[in-house]
Design an enzyme around this catalytic site. Structure first.
Site, PDB file in Angstrom:
ATOM      1  N   TYR A   1      -2.338   0.380 -11.117  1.00 31.17           N
ATOM      2  CA  TYR A   1      -2.735  -1.000 -10.843  1.00 31.17           C
ATOM      3  C   TYR A   1      -4.055  -1.311 -11.530  1.00 31.17           C
ATOM      4  O   TYR A   1      -4.720  -0.404 -12.005  1.00 31.17           O
ATOM      5  CB  TYR A   1      -2.864  -1.239  -9.328  1.00 31.17           C
TER       6      TYR A   1
ATOM      7  N   GLU B   1       2.832   4.731 -11.124  1.00 37.48           N
ATOM      8  CA  GLU B   1       2.556   3.582 -10.263  1.00 37.48           C
ATOM      9  C   GLU B   1       1.057   3.319 -10.344  1.00 37.48           C
ATOM     10  O   GLU B   1       0.263   3.949  -9.639  1.00 37.48           O
ATOM     11  CB  GLU B   1       2.969   3.899  -8.817  1.00 37.48           C
TER      12      GLU B   1
ATOM     13  N   TYR C   1       0.847  -1.193   0.000  1.00 36.06           N
ATOM     14  CA  TYR C   1       0.000   0.000   0.000  1.00 36.06           C
ATOM     15  C   TYR C   1       0.882   1.242   0.000  1.00 36.06           C
ATOM     16  O   TYR C   1       1.851   1.335   0.764  1.00 36.06           O
ATOM     17  CB  TYR C   1      -0.912   0.027   1.238  1.00 36.06           C
ATOM     18  N   SER C   2       0.541   2.202  -0.853  1.00 41.63           N
ATOM     19  CA  SER C   2       1.257   3.472  -0.850  1.00 41.63           C
ATOM     20  C   SER C   2       1.030   4.184   0.474  1.00 41.63           C
ATOM     21  O   SER C   2      -0.098   4.241   0.978  1.00 41.63           O
ATOM     22  CB  SER C   2       0.761   4.372  -1.989  1.00 41.63           C
TER      23      SER C   2
ATOM     24  N   CYS D   1      -0.646   7.983 -10.139  1.00 39.22           N
ATOM     25  CA  CYS D   1      -0.905   6.865  -9.228  1.00 39.22           C
ATOM     26  C   CYS D   1      -2.404   6.573  -9.198  1.00 39.22           C
ATOM     27  O   CYS D   1      -3.228   7.472  -9.039  1.00 39.22           O
ATOM     28  CB  CYS D   1      -0.409   7.202  -7.819  1.00 39.22           C
TER      29      CYS D   1
END
Length: 378
Positions: free
Chosen positions: A378, A376, A159-160, A336
């Site tokens: 996902y 980054e 997790y960021s 992100c």
């Protein structure tokens, strides 16, 4: 032996090009007892300089030529170490691993979206006692308790980090996350709950959490306090940028005072899904000339063409301004969140770049190489 000999040369297609030396230099060691001073000719290949010494006329008036060949090693140029433009000096990674995690405690866990939002998002703070040292833009791993369907311990989830290095309490003893509860229906129509996200969202103050890391260098902040930093986030992809923004506007650091432009684009489905907007408003009051933010609320907003307002749609309204910023050496883009936004942003930039005679794919590669394009997703 090493030598500081300087050879002046002209380009040649020959693999071994003869160079005439511009001035005499000291005799190189040679396997000859003949002693004389002479002009030298030589050629250079690789880092080895070959020298030919030609003697003057002999003492009896006849012309004697002695050739003395010496091999002189020249020092190869040292490879220049790349200087990172990010805040990575003394960076700590992988202090804690899955088999030896740091056991922190939940100090706070709050739902930060409205009840009618499509999905729950929680902001949580864990104690670290200063032992999990991290930088803005890094991530931590969380190992959920229990075992999987094969009876093996659950694997960590990354997790960021959603806090700056000093943490939400400013004492360098906490770390924060922004987590959306994952719940979905499988092919059989059965409800499935994400193991780690549900564990985290259900944590109560005082309960323990196994933490690994920290990890990551991609999303580190630039060191230049005068930089333009463009942040593109969807949903919980806001996490690393919250850390950036706290460092820029809420904290005082002896070695860092932000004087550039921070421009945030945040995409969410509904107004009730907006994250940390009250903080952005405070930042606008603190530094109106240094902070901008634009929202893209896909289910409630549309552009002039009636298209849903995704993050790339909102960015298109500022396309010319963004492209001009991307031509500057101190503009850094950070992305992100959901992977889908990347293509939409590429589509915008492709047309703008082509208008000025650039190939966007290559231009983006150059930006990445210069640490100016950071992704980054996902």
């Amino acid at each position: 032996m090493a030598s500081s000999i300087s050879v002046s040369s002209t380009a040649s297609s020959s693999a071994l090009h003869a160079h005439r030396l511009q001035q005499p230099f000291a005799e190189a060691a040679a396997s000859s007892s003949v002693s004389f001073n002479s002009q030298k000719q030589g050629f250079l290949t690789g880092n080895r300089l070959f020298l030919d010494s030609v003697a003057p006329k002999g003492r009896n008036g006849g012309e004697k030529v002695f050739t003395v060949r010496a091999s002189v090693e020249t020092a190869a140029p040292a490879a220049a170490k790349k200087q990172s433009r990010k805040n990575d000096e003394g960076l700590v990674v992988n202090t804690y691993k899955p088999k030896t995690p740091y056991i922190g405690k939940c100090l706070l866990n709050s739902k930060i979206v409205g009840d009618d939002a499509p999905g729950e998002t929680w902001h949580m703070v864990f104690s670290t006692e200063g032992l999990v040292k991290y930088r803005e833009g890094q991530s931590i791993g969380v190992v959920p308790p229990g075992v999987d369907q094969n009876g093996k311990p659950h694997k960590l989830r990354l997790y960021s980090i959603a806090s700056s290095a000093p943490g939400d309490f400013g004492d360098y003893k906490t770390v924060s996350l922004c987590v959306k509860r994952l719940v979905y229906l499988n092919d059989k129509g059965e409800e499935v709950k994400g193991v780690c996200s549900n564990f985290l969202c259900d944590l109560k103050p005082g309960e323990e959490v196994s933490i690994t890391g920290p990890v990551g260098k991609e999303m580190l902040m630039p060191t230049d306090p005068n930089a333009t930093i463009i942040m593109l986030a969807t949903g919980t992809g806001i996490a690393p940028f919250r850390g950036f923004l706290w460092r820029m506007f809420f904290e005082k650091h002896e070695d860092y005072k932000f004087k550039g432009l921070a421009w945030l684009f945040l995409g969410v489905p509904t107004s009730s899904s907006l994250l940390y907007v009250d903080e952005y408003e405070r930042m606008k009051k603190i530094a109106p000339d240094n902070f901008r933010y634009d929202l893209a609320i896909s289910r409630e907003q549309a552009n002039a063409k009636g298209e849903k307002m995704y993050i790339q749609t909102r960015m298109a309204e500022y396309a010319d301004e963004l492209w001009e910023l991307l031509k500057k050496d101190n503009t850094f883009v950070y992305m992100c969140g959901l992977k889908g936004m990347e293509k939409g942003i590429d589509d915008i930039m492709t047309g703008l770049a082509a208008r000025d005679g650039y190939d966007w794919a290559q231009y983006k590669k150059d930006l990445k190489k210069n640490e100016q394009w950071n992704v980054e997703v996902y």
